[in-house]
Design an enzyme around this catalytic site. Structure first.
Site, PDB file in Angstrom:
ATOM      1  CE  LYS A   9       0.904   1.577   4.080  1.00 38.62           C
ATOM      2  NZ  LYS A   9       1.405   2.671   4.748  1.00 38.62           N
ATOM      3  CB  ALA A 103      11.308  -1.403   8.247  1.00 37.14           C
ATOM      4  CG  MET A 106       6.156   0.970   0.747  1.00 35.10           C
ATOM      5  SD  MET A 106       6.790   0.443  -1.011  1.00 35.10           S
ATOM      6  CE  MET A 106       5.537   0.628  -2.155  1.00 35.10           C
ATOM      7  CB  ALA A 107       1.459  -1.694   4.829  1.00 38.14           C
ATOM      8  N   GLY A 109       4.546  -6.013   6.386  1.00 34.92           N
ATOM      9  CA  GLY A 109       4.236  -7.259   7.247  1.00 34.92           C
ATOM     10  C   GLY A 109       2.554  -7.144   7.497  1.00 34.92           C
ATOM     11  CB  SER A 110      -0.182  -4.691   7.426  1.00 31.38           C
ATOM     12  OG  SER A 110       0.239  -3.927   8.279  1.00 31.38           O
ATOM     13  CB  ALA A 111       1.145  -6.789   2.539  1.00 28.15           C
ATOM     14  CG  ASP A 143      -1.158  -0.046   7.361  1.00 26.48           C
ATOM     15  OD1 ASP A 143      -1.951   1.063   7.455  1.00 26.48           O
ATOM     16  OD2 ASP A 143      -0.200   0.038   7.194  1.00 26.48           O
TER      17      ASP A 143
END
Ligand code: ATP
Length: 303
Positions: A9, A103, A106-107, A109-111, A143
């Protein structure tokens, strides 16, 4: 076995308010999903355990990338939450193929968490809908619901309350990826330090940004890009100002940091212009790597 592809993202605007009582900062953001994809493959295991392995694409250094291969991996946290929610006791081995910079704002880990939810949901046949998964995702990170949803959306609350945006057009982006990531937590702490004696207004999504998206006008979008974390990220990494300058010297339509940085992102007129910007960034040696992507694209999807 199920495999899910999940986009990165970017935040076209990132309005940040003063911290709430729960410590989170209120956000007013517009997310766009772009076609830099991680993949998460979920395979059934007989012993009911949850495990994860991470594989890196390209030559980015495994050491600097430092993604946990234990219970701290957000993909494992997501799978565990899905089990708790559904009462399922099955296990899964998750294999993450990492392309999204770690890190990098661009997210990534959330992706992976979003992808793990979609992959395990299918593997275990829980019957939860995508909307159920988006609701569950709010418990993992701000996110994560957007990364299931994809496209372009406004994010309110601490970013987890998403509503779709009327948008036209496809946008060409160039990313300047730094050798070492920035901790999101550290950037927010620096934001608080810098704003300690200031009145921080309630964040809002700028009208001109929404108008640019409705019109599909890349030039107007470039002018409307904004990020309230810029000052804090530049305070921690002053050299990022030079990275943004390289893109602007190539007539990028807009240049801002992605999320909490240190990835810088540039809006290009088209593919050829994007290549020019990427070439200028690479030859000026202001970043470790570059990437090009187009958005919007769909959220986490089964392959
Ligand atoms: P955001 O934009 O959401 O603030 P980011 O893109 O800057 O985040 P991430 O790539 O999500 O940062 O990684 C932040 C930290 O999360 C990493 O340093 C890593 O220790 C941890 N982490 C846990 N799980 C993962 C994962 N699956 N992929 C990447 N990082 C992970």
């Amino acid at each position: 076995m199920t495999t899910v592809r999940v986009p990165a993202k970017i935040n076209l605007c990132l309005g940040v308010g003063a911290p709430r009582e729960d410590g989170f900062h209120p956000l007013a953001t517009v997310y766009q999903a772009v076609d830099l994809y991680d993949e998460v493959r979920a395979t059934a295991v007989a012993d009911g355990s949850l495990r994860v392995t991470v594989h890196f694409d390209g030559d980015r250094d495994r050491e600097t990338a430092a993604v946990p291969e234990d219970d701290n991996n957000l993909a494992i946290r997501a799978a565990r939450l899905l089990r708790e929610e559904t009462g399922i006791t099955d296990g899964a081995a998750l294999a993450i193929r990492k392309v999204i910079p770690v890190a990098g704002g661009m997210a990534g880990g959330s992706a992976d968490a979003a992808a793990a939810l979609v992959a395990c949901n299918e593997l275990w046949g829980t019957g939860l809908s995508r909307t159920d998964l988006e609701t569950l995702a709010t418990g993992i990170g701000s996110d994560v619901p957007f990364l299931i949803h994809g496209g372009i959306a406004v994010g309110g609350g601490r970013g987890e309350l998403i509503s779709p945006v009327l948008a036209r057009g496809s946008y060409h982006w160039v990313f300047a990826i730094a050798a070492v990531g920035l901790s999101t937590k550290a950037v927010y702490a620096e934001f608080d330090r810098l704003n300690a004696d200031r009145d921080v207004p309630e964040p809002e999504v700028p009208d001109d940004l929404l108008a640019a998206l409705r019109a599909g006008d890349a030039r107007a979008l470039g002018d409307a890009l904004s990020n309230d974390l810029t000052e804090a990220a530049l305070s921690l990494r002053p050299e990022l100002a030079g990275v943004l300058d390289v893109g602007l010297e190539c007539d990028a339509l807009g240049a801002i940091l992605s999320g909490s940085g240190p990835t810088a992102m540039f809006l290009a007129r088209d593919d050829v212009h994007a290549l020019d910007i990427a070439f200028a960034l690479a030859s000026s040696q202001v970043c470790a790597d570059t990437a090009q992507a187009t958005g919007p694209v769909q959220g986490a999807r089964l392959l």
